[in-house]
Design a protein around this motif. Structure first.
Motif, PDB file in Angstrom:
ATOM      1  N   GLY A 173      -7.677  20.794  19.161  1.00  0.00           N
ATOM      2  CA  GLY A 173      -7.474  21.773  18.744  1.00  0.00           C
ATOM      3  C   GLY A 173      -7.535  22.322  17.374  1.00  0.00           C
ATOM      4  N   GLY A 174      -7.187  24.088  17.957  1.00  0.00           N
ATOM      5  CA  GLY A 174      -6.831  24.404  16.027  1.00  0.00           C
ATOM      6  C   GLY A 174      -7.888  25.743  15.959  1.00  0.00           C
ATOM      7  N   HIS A 175      -6.974  26.834  15.800  1.00  0.00           N
ATOM      8  CA  HIS A 175      -7.988  28.478  15.644  1.00  0.00           C
ATOM      9  C   HIS A 175      -8.014  28.909  14.384  1.00  0.00           C
ATOM     10  N   ASP A 176      -9.015  29.120  13.633  1.00  0.00           N
ATOM     11  CA  ASP A 176      -9.012  29.541  12.118  1.00  0.00           C
ATOM     12  C   ASP A 176      -8.613  31.131  11.591  1.00  0.00           C
ATOM     13  N   THR A 179      -9.993  25.753   3.065  1.00  0.00           N
ATOM     14  CA  THR A 179      -9.667  24.653   2.192  1.00  0.00           C
ATOM     15  C   THR A 179      -8.067  23.505   2.600  1.00  0.00           C
ATOM     16  N   ARG A 180      -7.456  24.868   3.347  1.00  0.00           N
ATOM     17  CA  ARG A 180      -6.512  23.791   3.340  1.00  0.00           C
ATOM     18  C   ARG A 180      -5.870  23.878   4.660  1.00  0.00           C
ATOM     19  N   VAL A 181      -7.100  24.932   5.532  1.00  0.00           N
ATOM     20  CA  VAL A 181      -6.021  24.753   7.138  1.00  0.00           C
ATOM     21  C   VAL A 181      -6.570  23.259   7.583  1.00  0.00           C
ATOM     22  N   LYS A 182      -6.292  22.707   8.823  1.00  0.00           N
ATOM     23  CA  LYS A 182      -6.678  22.241   9.083  1.00  0.00           C
ATOM     24  C   LYS A 182      -8.258  21.631  10.545  1.00  0.00           C
TER      25      LYS A 182
END
Length: 489
Positions: free
Chosen positions: A216-219, A269-272
């Motif tokens: 999961g996960g959205h930037d 460069t920092r988000v999962k």
């Protein structure tokens, strides 16, 4: 050659893993799946070029200048390019079928609204919304293709057909746009409505259901900063000739845009789950392919913008006459469809990209000869033919090069990245071209045909220079040699 024969190496299942047996033929259901996806991509291309043909008519009816007309094109392209990466990523995470059908429905509704509004600002807004919708359909459709074909000849064939449909839609949109504009420029918007609606209905039947990724996960932060940064950059470039390149507004615009884009880089460069994993640029031929598509699409979109103004405003041609003059380009691109994948397999994508960019560059250079009373066969047709050859060779080859060697779970990212480069790059090149032309027009003391043509020449030179730069990049030796036979240099 029938559609089934073109796809005879594809499997009737919904995953690349299930298609390891390359000899199995596609059933009519799988052929229909590809037809639906190709139709939607062609519709995206049609939309850009049809509206381009109608720009002079829109300008006359709505009282728009060159800068405002440019935003009708860039509004779509920028909306398209700014969220393509998010579109590709969401397709991987939320399910390709769901994303594709929702976005296509939004595209149809925005097309309907755009054909009905009278306010120029609302018109640009509808174009931006359509671009946002296409930002989800294009990479989603691409990833459906790539995850249903094993890498190698089966995937190359599917990508070639798919990308050639997109290029054909873009090329033939010039002709269809001319036909529609003879009725009203509004039909360049409205014609997309029934086509998109039919594609939604067919998609419900033929696009296989898929499960969202477990990851999961959205930037959202990355998507917002990329969109804002690119919007600010293009707006600053387009506005600079009017307010001045050294004006505080221009300087602040560039600085703010650069800071926002820098923030995008930090976020990634920092988000999962980044919108773009920068490491993908070091894989295979991804970086070179993305630079090549910027040169190909950016130079051509800018050239088309100038060509439309030249033929209709300088020479006084009708939209239909202009469309028929450019028909050979579309016919060449369409006629190449059955042979594109075979050429890639036999000659190699890199060589075809270089050949295509050579043809484009030569076509732009030859067009610099035109005057206010050109001979079509001697002065215009050679460039038209070269542009068709350039697109036919370069466009599908770049798409194959951009996704070769990429894992299935990042095919949506790779597809979104190559399409983002084409659209955002095109928006920036078009913005610079418009700025140059607008500045030349402001400095011109005469408004006659010859003087108007002189204001277009710097933009034509820029198109040639951009294509030449892409050619040099594509022809440069590759440091990390890819083992894929198709991409062998």
């Amino acid at each position: 050659m029938t559609a089934t024969e073109l796809l005879n190496n594809a499997s009737p299942q919904g995953t690349a893993e299930a298609q390891s047996t390359s000899s199995s033929k596609w059933s009519s259901r799988q052929v229909m799946l590809l037809i639906v996806l190709c139709t939607v991509l062609a519709l995206d291309g049609l939309d850009v070029s049809m509206v381009g043909v109608a720009l002079p008519s829109m300008g006359h009816e709505l009282g728009l200048n060159t800068e405002s007309l440019q935003w009708i094109v860039s509004g779509y392209v920028l909306g398209y390019g700014s969220l393509l990466l998010l579109g590709g990523r969401m397709a991987d995470l939320l399910g390709r079928r769901r994303i594709f059908l929702i976005a296509l429905t939004v595209f149809a509704l925005a097309s309907l609204l755009g054909g009905l509004v009278n306010d120029p600002t609302l018109l640009i807004v509808t174009r931006f919304i359509k671009g946002l919708a296409a930002a989800f359909t294009a990479p989603t459709g691409f990833s459906i293709i790539t995850t249903n074909f094993a890498e190698g000849k089966p995937r190359n064939r599917a990508i070639s057909i798919y990308s050639t449909f997109g290029a054909s839609g873009f090329s033939l949109g010039l002709v269809l746009g001319g036909l529609m504009t003879t009725l009203s420029w509004r039909w360049t918007f409205l014609i997309a409505v029934p086509i998109a609606a039919a594609a939604v209905l067919l998609g419900l039947k033929f696009i296989p259901k898929d499960s969202p990724s477990a990851e999961g996960g959205h930037d959202i932060g990355g998507a917002v900063t990329l969109a804002l940064g690119m919007l600010g950059l293009v707006y600053t470039v387009v506005s600079a000739p009017e307010v001045g390149w050294g004006a505080p507004q221009t300087i602040i615009g560039f600085v703010v845009s650069a800071l926002i884009l820098a923030a995008f880089g930090v976020i990634e460069t920092r988000v999962k789950h980044p919108l773009i994993r920068f490491g993908i640029l070091r894989q295979g031929w991804v970086a070179k392919a993305n630079l090549s598509i910027i040169g190909l699409f950016g130079s051509y979109l800018s050239f088309q913008f100038i060509l439309t103004m030249y033929l209709q405003n300088v020479l006084g041609w009708s939209p239909l006459g202009m469309a028929l003059a450019l028909l050979p380009t579309g016919l060449i691109v369409m006629g190449s469809s059955p042979f594109a994948s075979k050429l890639i397999d036999r000659i190699g994508a890199t060589r075809l990209i270089v050949a295509g960019l050579i043809a484009l560059t030569l076509g732009y250079v030859l067009f610099l000869r035109v005057g206010t009373s050109p001979n079509y066969a001697a002065d215009i047709l050679p460039s038209v033919i070269l542009l068709g050859i350039g697109f036919a060779l370069g466009f599908p080859s770049i798409n194959v090069q951009a996704t070769a060697g990429i894992d299935d779970d990042e095919q949506g990212l790779a597809a979104g990245l190559i399409q983002t480069s084409s659209q955002v790059g095109a928006a920036l090149v078009l913005a610079v071209t418009t700025a140059i032309v607008t500045g030349s027009q402001a400095a011109a003391s005469d408004t006659g045909p010859a003087a108007m043509l002189d204001t277009f020449r710097p933009g034509l030179i820029l198109s040639a220079a951009v294509a030449l730069a892409a050619l040099l990049i594509a022809a440069a030796p590759q440091r990390r040699r890819h083992q894929d036979k198709v991409l062998a240099e």
